[in-house]
Scaffold this motif. Structure first.
Motif, mmCIF file in Angstrom:
data_model
loop_
_atom_site.group_PDB
_atom_site.id
_atom_site.type_symbol
_atom_site.label_atom_id
_atom_site.label_comp_id
_atom_site.label_asym_id
_atom_site.label_seq_id
_atom_site.Cartn_x
_atom_site.Cartn_y
_atom_site.Cartn_z
ATOM 1 N N ASP A 97 -8.252 1.533 -6.285
ATOM 2 C CA ASP A 97 -9.696 1.634 -6.547
ATOM 3 C C ASP A 97 -10.445 0.387 -6.096
ATOM 4 O O ASP A 97 -11.648 0.459 -5.817
ATOM 5 C CB ASP A 97 -9.957 1.878 -8.034
ATOM 6 C CG ASP A 97 -9.618 3.294 -8.481
ATOM 7 O OD1 ASP A 97 -9.401 4.167 -7.607
ATOM 8 O OD2 ASP A 97 -9.557 3.528 -9.705
ATOM 9 N N GLN A 98 -9.772 -0.745 -5.999
ATOM 10 C CA GLN A 98 -10.408 -2.001 -5.600
ATOM 11 C C GLN A 98 -10.447 -2.197 -4.081
ATOM 12 O O GLN A 98 -11.095 -3.115 -3.593
ATOM 13 C CB GLN A 98 -9.663 -3.194 -6.224
ATOM 14 C CG GLN A 98 -9.560 -3.131 -7.746
ATOM 15 C CD GLN A 98 -10.919 -3.031 -8.412
ATOM 16 O OE1 GLN A 98 -11.828 -3.773 -8.091
ATOM 17 N NE2 GLN A 98 -11.043 -2.095 -9.342
ATOM 18 N N LEU A 99 -9.746 -1.332 -3.353
ATOM 19 C CA LEU A 99 -9.661 -1.486 -1.898
ATOM 20 C C LEU A 99 -10.750 -0.694 -1.198
ATOM 21 O O LEU A 99 -11.453 0.105 -1.810
ATOM 22 C CB LEU A 99 -8.279 -1.038 -1.412
ATOM 23 C CG LEU A 99 -7.088 -1.806 -1.983
ATOM 24 C CD1 LEU A 99 -5.783 -1.255 -1.429
ATOM 25 C CD2 LEU A 99 -7.201 -3.294 -1.700
ATOM 26 N N THR A 100 -10.890 -0.921 0.105
ATOM 27 C CA THR A 100 -11.863 -0.177 0.901
ATOM 28 C C THR A 100 -11.129 0.819 1.793
ATOM 29 O O THR A 100 -9.911 0.762 1.956
ATOM 30 C CB THR A 100 -12.707 -1.135 1.764
ATOM 31 O OG1 THR A 100 -11.836 -1.896 2.603
ATOM 32 C CG2 THR A 100 -13.522 -2.085 0.905
ATOM 33 N N GLU A 101 -11.886 1.723 2.374
ATOM 34 C CA GLU A 101 -11.322 2.787 3.203
ATOM 35 C C GLU A 101 -10.408 2.212 4.292
ATOM 36 O O GLU A 101 -10.731 1.215 4.931
ATOM 37 C CB GLU A 101 -12.449 3.596 3.840
ATOM 38 C CG GLU A 101 -11.970 4.813 4.584
ATOM 39 C CD GLU A 101 -13.111 5.685 5.083
ATOM 40 O OE1 GLU A 101 -12.846 6.559 5.916
ATOM 41 O OE2 GLU A 101 -14.265 5.473 4.657
ATOM 42 N N ASP A 102 -9.268 2.858 4.482
ATOM 43 C CA ASP A 102 -8.232 2.518 5.472
ATOM 44 C C ASP A 102 -7.352 1.339 5.069
ATOM 45 O O ASP A 102 -6.426 0.990 5.806
ATOM 46 C CB ASP A 102 -8.808 2.297 6.876
ATOM 47 C CG ASP A 102 -9.285 3.601 7.498
ATOM 48 O OD1 ASP A 102 -8.675 4.650 7.216
ATOM 49 O OD2 ASP A 102 -10.271 3.572 8.251
ATOM 50 N N ASP A 103 -7.626 0.699 3.936
ATOM 51 C CA ASP A 103 -6.724 -0.346 3.449
ATOM 52 C C ASP A 103 -5.417 0.297 2.999
ATOM 53 O O ASP A 103 -5.398 1.433 2.517
ATOM 54 C CB ASP A 103 -7.334 -1.088 2.264
ATOM 55 C CG ASP A 103 -8.430 -2.067 2.676
ATOM 56 O OD1 ASP A 103 -8.607 -2.289 3.884
ATOM 57 O OD2 ASP A 103 -9.105 -2.600 1.776
ATOM 58 N N VAL A 104 -4.315 -0.437 3.155
ATOM 59 C CA VAL A 104 -2.999 0.054 2.738
ATOM 60 C C VAL A 104 -2.452 -0.861 1.650
ATOM 61 O O VAL A 104 -2.385 -2.076 1.818
ATOM 62 C CB VAL A 104 -2.015 0.120 3.925
ATOM 63 C CG1 VAL A 104 -0.621 0.527 3.454
ATOM 64 C CG2 VAL A 104 -2.519 1.089 4.989
ATOM 65 N N LEU A 105 -2.060 -0.247 0.542
ATOM 66 C CA LEU A 105 -1.478 -0.951 -0.590
ATOM 67 C C LEU A 105 0.031 -0.785 -0.555
ATOM 68 O O LEU A 105 0.540 0.333 -0.456
ATOM 69 C CB LEU A 105 -2.032 -0.375 -1.897
ATOM 70 C CG LEU A 105 -1.455 -0.948 -3.189
ATOM 71 C CD1 LEU A 105 -1.860 -2.411 -3.356
ATOM 72 C CD2 LEU A 105 -1.915 -0.124 -4.389
ATOM 73 N N GLU A 106 0.751 -1.901 -0.605
ATOM 74 C CA GLU A 106 2.206 -1.877 -0.731
ATOM 75 C C GLU A 106 2.530 -2.028 -2.215
ATOM 76 O O GLU A 106 2.055 -2.962 -2.862
ATOM 77 C CB GLU A 106 2.834 -3.028 0.053
ATOM 78 C CG GLU A 106 4.338 -3.124 -0.121
ATOM 79 C CD GLU A 106 4.925 -4.330 0.583
ATOM 80 O OE1 GLU A 106 5.909 -4.163 1.309
ATOM 81 O OE2 GLU A 106 4.384 -5.456 0.406
ATOM 82 N N VAL A 107 3.326 -1.104 -2.749
ATOM 83 C CA VAL A 107 3.712 -1.142 -4.154
ATOM 84 C C VAL A 107 5.215 -1.381 -4.227
ATOM 85 O O VAL A 107 5.995 -0.652 -3.604
ATOM 86 C CB VAL A 107 3.358 0.181 -4.875
ATOM 87 C CG1 VAL A 107 3.722 0.098 -6.349
ATOM 88 C CG2 VAL A 107 1.879 0.519 -4.702
ATOM 89 N N LEU A 108 5.615 -2.415 -4.961
ATOM 90 C CA LEU A 108 7.026 -2.742 -5.140
ATOM 91 C C LEU A 108 7.421 -2.391 -6.566
ATOM 92 O O LEU A 108 6.858 -2.927 -7.520
ATOM 93 C CB LEU A 108 7.262 -4.240 -4.893
ATOM 94 C CG LEU A 108 6.755 -4.788 -3.571
ATOM 95 C CD1 LEU A 108 6.984 -6.291 -3.500
ATOM 96 C CD2 LEU A 108 7.432 -4.092 -2.399
ATOM 97 N N ALA A 109 8.397 -1.483 -6.714
ATOM 98 C CA ALA A 109 8.800 -1.011 -8.037
ATOM 99 C C ALA A 109 10.318 -0.988 -8.144
ATOM 100 O O ALA A 109 11.024 -0.904 -7.130
ATOM 101 C CB ALA A 109 8.240 0.386 -8.284
ATOM 102 N N THR A 110 10.813 -1.062 -9.377
ATOM 103 C CA THR A 110 12.252 -0.932 -9.622
ATOM 104 C C THR A 110 12.580 0.356 -10.362
ATOM 105 O O THR A 110 13.753 0.681 -10.537
ATOM 106 C CB THR A 110 12.792 -2.133 -10.429
ATOM 107 O OG1 THR A 110 11.961 -2.331 -11.571
ATOM 108 C CG2 THR A 110 12.802 -3.400 -9.584
#
Length: 80
Positions: A29-42
């Protein structure tokens, strides 16, 4: 190297359902269009949880998911 550049990395390692999805939504929700979020999870469940969330959420696209040892990497693009 990936075919997309990540804008931000979210580290939710050690957190279990539903927190990886909750934090992913808050971050995207904090990013702008076309931004890519990398999520690191275990949490192994994050593979299906984040995929399911992305499939049912307008404005996001699950670009890729990878398992790297005990870390699950998710790449989510904001599309609107």
């Amino acid at each position: 190297m990936t075919e997309y550049d990540t804008t931000e990395t979210l580290d939710v390692k050690g957190q279990n359902c539903p927190m990886p999805v909750v934090k992913t939504k808050q971050s995207i929700d904090q990013l702008t269009e076309d931004d890519v979020l990398e999520v690191l999870a275990t949490d192994a469940g994050s593979m299906s949880d984040i995929a399911g969330w992305a499939d049912t959420t307008d404005g996001v696209e699950l670009v890729d998911q990878k398992e790297d040892g005990d870390v699950y990497k998710h790449y989510v693009r904001k599309t609107e």
